[in-house]
Design a protein around this motif. Structure first.
Motif, PDB file in Angstrom:
ATOM      1  N   GLY A  80       0.778  -1.224   0.000  1.00  0.00           N
ATOM      2  CA  GLY A  80       0.000   0.000   0.000  1.00  0.00           C
ATOM      3  C   GLY A  80       0.814   1.280   0.000  1.00  0.00           C
ATOM      4  O   GLY A  80       0.275   2.368   0.232  1.00  0.00           O
ATOM      5  N   VAL A  81       2.113   1.177  -0.297  1.00  0.00           N
ATOM      6  CA  VAL A  81       2.964   2.366  -0.369  1.00  0.00           C
ATOM      7  C   VAL A  81       2.691   3.099  -1.682  1.00  0.00           C
ATOM      8  O   VAL A  81       2.648   2.480  -2.753  1.00  0.00           O
ATOM      9  N   ALA A  82       2.516   4.396  -1.613  1.00  0.00           N
ATOM     10  CA  ALA A  82       2.276   5.185  -2.824  1.00  0.00           C
ATOM     11  C   ALA A  82       3.546   5.232  -3.670  1.00  0.00           C
ATOM     12  O   ALA A  82       4.667   5.089  -3.166  1.00  0.00           O
ATOM     13  N   SER A  83       3.373   5.461  -4.967  1.00  0.00           N
ATOM     14  CA  SER A  83       4.522   5.523  -5.874  1.00  0.00           C
ATOM     15  C   SER A  83       4.200   6.419  -7.058  1.00  0.00           C
ATOM     16  O   SER A  83       3.043   6.741  -7.326  1.00  0.00           O
ATOM     17  N   SER A  84       5.251   6.818  -7.753  1.00  0.00           N
ATOM     18  CA  SER A  84       5.120   7.518  -9.031  1.00  0.00           C
ATOM     19  C   SER A  84       5.507   6.560 -10.136  1.00  0.00           C
ATOM     20  O   SER A  84       6.352   5.682  -9.936  1.00  0.00           O
ATOM     21  N   LEU A  85       4.884   6.704 -11.301  1.00  0.00           N
ATOM     22  CA  LEU A  85       5.196   5.832 -12.428  1.00  0.00           C
ATOM     23  C   LEU A  85       6.034   6.596 -13.434  1.00  0.00           C
ATOM     24  O   LEU A  85       5.549   7.533 -14.076  1.00  0.00           O
ATOM     25  N   TRP A  86       7.304   6.224 -13.556  1.00  0.00           N
ATOM     26  CA  TRP A  86       8.184   6.810 -14.568  1.00  0.00           C
ATOM     27  C   TRP A  86       8.312   5.819 -15.713  1.00  0.00           C
ATOM     28  O   TRP A  86       8.518   4.623 -15.491  1.00  0.00           O
ATOM     29  N   GLN A  87       8.203   6.301 -16.929  1.00  0.00           N
ATOM     30  CA  GLN A  87       8.268   5.421 -18.088  1.00  0.00           C
ATOM     31  C   GLN A  87       9.394   5.834 -19.032  1.00  0.00           C
ATOM     32  O   GLN A  87       9.650   7.019 -19.231  1.00  0.00           O
ATOM     33  N   GLN A  88      10.062   4.838 -19.575  1.00  0.00           N
ATOM     34  CA  GLN A  88      10.996   5.022 -20.671  1.00  0.00           C
ATOM     35  C   GLN A  88      10.691   3.960 -21.722  1.00  0.00           C
ATOM     36  O   GLN A  88       9.854   3.078 -21.494  1.00  0.00           O
ATOM     37  N   GLN A  89      11.351   4.063 -22.863  1.00  0.00           N
ATOM     38  CA  GLN A  89      11.150   3.016 -23.853  1.00  0.00           C
ATOM     39  C   GLN A  89      11.669   1.696 -23.295  1.00  0.00           C
ATOM     40  O   GLN A  89      12.532   1.670 -22.421  1.00  0.00           O
ATOM     41  N   VAL A  90      11.117   0.598 -23.757  1.00  0.00           N
ATOM     42  CA  VAL A  90      11.541  -0.730 -23.328  1.00  0.00           C
ATOM     43  C   VAL A  90      12.375  -1.354 -24.443  1.00  0.00           C
ATOM     44  O   VAL A  90      12.292  -0.951 -25.606  1.00  0.00           O
ATOM     45  N   SER A  91      13.193  -2.336 -24.067  1.00  0.00           N
ATOM     46  CA  SER A  91      14.109  -2.942 -25.032  1.00  0.00           C
ATOM     47  C   SER A  91      14.147  -4.454 -24.849  1.00  0.00           C
ATOM     48  O   SER A  91      13.873  -4.969 -23.761  1.00  0.00           O
ATOM     49  N   LEU A  92      14.487  -5.142 -25.920  1.00  0.00           N
ATOM     50  CA  LEU A  92      14.741  -6.576 -25.854  1.00  0.00           C
ATOM     51  C   LEU A  92      16.107  -6.835 -26.477  1.00  0.00           C
ATOM     52  O   LEU A  92      16.361  -6.452 -27.624  1.00  0.00           O
ATOM     53  N   VAL A  93      16.971  -7.472 -25.711  1.00  0.00           N
ATOM     54  CA  VAL A  93      18.344  -7.732 -26.155  1.00  0.00           C
ATOM     55  C   VAL A  93      18.404  -9.070 -26.871  1.00  0.00           C
ATOM     56  O   VAL A  93      17.749 -10.036 -26.484  1.00  0.00           O
ATOM     57  N   ARG A  94      19.193  -9.099 -27.937  1.00  0.00           N
ATOM     58  CA  ARG A  94      19.473 -10.354 -28.633  1.00  0.00           C
ATOM     59  C   ARG A  94      20.976 -10.493 -28.817  1.00  0.00           C
ATOM     60  O   ARG A  94      21.719  -9.515 -28.818  1.00  0.00           O
ATOM     61  N   ARG A  95      21.436 -11.736 -28.948  1.00  0.00           N
ATOM     62  CA  ARG A  95      22.857 -11.985 -29.171  1.00  0.00           C
ATOM     63  C   ARG A  95      23.056 -12.681 -30.511  1.00  0.00           C
ATOM     64  O   ARG A  95      22.331 -13.624 -30.837  1.00  0.00           O
ATOM     65  N   LEU A  96      24.026 -12.205 -31.255  1.00  0.00           N
ATOM     66  CA  LEU A  96      24.385 -12.797 -32.541  1.00  0.00           C
ATOM     67  C   LEU A  96      25.748 -13.458 -32.446  1.00  0.00           C
ATOM     68  O   LEU A  96      26.654 -12.953 -31.779  1.00  0.00           O
ATOM     69  N   GLY A  97      25.902 -14.581 -33.090  1.00  0.00           N
ATOM     70  CA  GLY A  97      27.181 -15.274 -33.191  1.00  0.00           C
ATOM     71  C   GLY A  97      27.690 -15.221 -34.617  1.00  0.00           C
ATOM     72  O   GLY A  97      27.001 -14.786 -35.539  1.00  0.00           O
ATOM     73  N   GLY A  98      28.926 -15.674 -34.783  1.00  0.00           N
ATOM     74  CA  GLY A  98      29.506 -15.713 -36.117  1.00  0.00           C
ATOM     75  C   GLY A  98      30.268 -14.481 -36.499  1.00  0.00           C
ATOM     76  O   GLY A  98      30.539 -14.262 -37.683  1.00  0.00           O
TER      77      GLY A  98
END
Length: 438
Positions: free
Chosen positions: A179-197
């Motif tokens: 029940g603690v109050a909060s503020s909602l801060w938003q930024q863009q979201v990301s998904l990381v991928r890994r490449l081999g080779g």
């Protein structure tokens, strides 16, 4: 339409009782549990996955960045020294900032498997227990104070009782349930991928003489895709973003050059910010911009004011106080922090307002949007987590609530601990060459 249901009251079994329970096994939570246990508190760390490391592992955030090194503090030095000893951290280098001429950053990267191992070992050595595969479902609050948390385990719903609880979930999930109050801060979201080779540096035509092509092309490199307009606490928005971003990565993988391949995508969406609790004190945006110091400062933050807009028109100018704005005002700010400046994070920003015996560590502490954009990174999360764990244990020793605990006592103990930790690191690892200042 009825938007809520009433759950029938039921008795839940108590799984265990501890002095301090830490929720979230990322950098902040691990540091909190280590600090708490080292100060004599019977401590449990609760983690939803079957491994520790948080965003570093689950979101594949393997890069470590610092503008000037002053935010490398306390337990971070031990963590880095162990990673270096296991060859799980690259050498720390200084590289030019891509935004401001004359400015540069410290930069390195870590191996996620090594991160799991190091946190496991440090928690075991400190005497902290770990409960894996336990998902937070609720908070127990009695007479205005938190007394435990509800988790879902393989055995079903269970209660873990605690005299002190530390929220290191990133999303302030414990505080929200309490029940603690909060503020909602938003930024863009990301998904990381890994490449081999990718060719091994120094090899002719991508091949090491005498080696097979599969060996020569082993190195893996991370990358990411981003999305705006995603509410970080909307379950369906997050799910849709994950599916959409993975589809984009899979499609692009079909057009990779010969010899390159997609290794994997992160298990979890990369969320830079969401809930920021309301504490008994806040790190304000002016604190960050003016690089203010305070006697109750429990950690230093010196990373850029790094905000990736969640809904900003790409053609519209960014606020001049944001890192990516390229403004003259920010260039002056950048020159100050590159020279070694920082802002302090006050103790009160870790203490939840309205509910006693509840602290926070990591990116969900009480902070303005700009300030959070700086302090949300890995090493500062470690520092605020360490402070929260130290405060939890000290408040038990002093028989006061964290709200009543003297901030100067926490600051003094952290100074002692960090001197010991830094000395230990310097003696135990000749390879620890971070060039960082405490």
């Amino acid at each position: 339409m009825i938007n809520t249901i009433h759950e029938t009251d039921r008795d839940l079994p108590v799984l265990a009782e501890y002095d301090v329970v830490v929720c979230g096994g990322g950098p902040a939570g691990c540091a909190a549990a280590i600090a708490s246990a080292r100060h004599g508190a019977k401590t449990l760390l609760i983690e939803k996955y079957g491994f520790l490391g948080g965003a570093t592992v689950a979101q594949l955030v393997s890069v470590v960045l610092s503008t000037n090194g002053v935010d490398f503090q306390g337990i971070w030095h031990e963590w880095a020294a162990r990673l270096l000893a296991y060859r799980s951290m690259a050498p720390l280098i200084r590289s030019a900032s891509p935004f401001y001429p004359g400015c540069s950053w410290f930069r390195t990267s870590v191996n996620s498997e090594g991160v799991k191992r190091v946190w496991d070992e440090m928690l075991e050595a400190a005497g902290a227990e770990v409960l894996f595969l336990a998902h937070l479902c609720g908070a127990c609050v009695e007479n205005g104070a938190i007394t435990g948390v509800v988790v879902h385990t393989r055995a079903g719903l269970r209660v873990v009782r605690a005299q002190r609880v530390i929220d290191a979930t990133g999303d302030a999930a414990v505080c929200h349930e309490a029940g603690v109050a909060s503020s909602l801060w938003q930024q863009q979201v990301s998904l990381v991928r890994r490449l081999g080779g990718h060719p091994i540096p120094g090899s002719e035509g991508g091949l090491v003489p005498g080696a097979a092509a599969t060996v020569a092309y082993r190195p893996e490199r991370p990358g990411r895709v981003d999305r705006t307009h995603v509410n970080p606490i909307d379950p369906f928005a997050i799910s849709e973003a994950l599916r959409d971003m993975r589809e984009e990565i899979w499609q692009k993988a079909q057009t990779l050059p010969a010899g390159q391949y997609l290794v994997d995508t992160a298990a979890e969406l990369g969320i830079r910010c969401s809930r920021s609790i309301h504490g008994i004190k806040q790190v304000t945006d002016d604190d960050a911009w003016e690089r203010r110091k305070t006697p109750d400062g429990i950690a230093r933050s010196s990373w850029e004011i790094d905000i990736h807009p969640a809904d900003q028109d790409k053609e519209a100018p960014l606020p001049e106080r944001w890192f990516h704005s390229r403004s003259d005002a920010y260039a002056r700010y950048a020159s100050c922090i590159m020279a070694g400046d920082w802002f302090d994070i006050p103790y009160g920003s870790l203490v939840a307002a309205g509910v006693d015996n509840l602290l926070a560590g990591g990116r969900c502490i009480s902070a303005g949007r700009m300030a959070q954009g700086s302090l949300r990174i890995q090493q500062t999360c470690i520092a605020t987590g360490q402070a929260a764990g130290t405060a939890a244990a000290l408040s038990l020793q002093e028989r006061v609530t964290p709200r009543e605990l003297a901030p100067t006592a926490v600051v003094a103990q952290l100074e002692i601990d960090r001197d010991v930790e830094l000395a230990f690191t310097e003696l135990s690892s000749e390879r620890h060459t971070t060039c960082a200042r405490r």
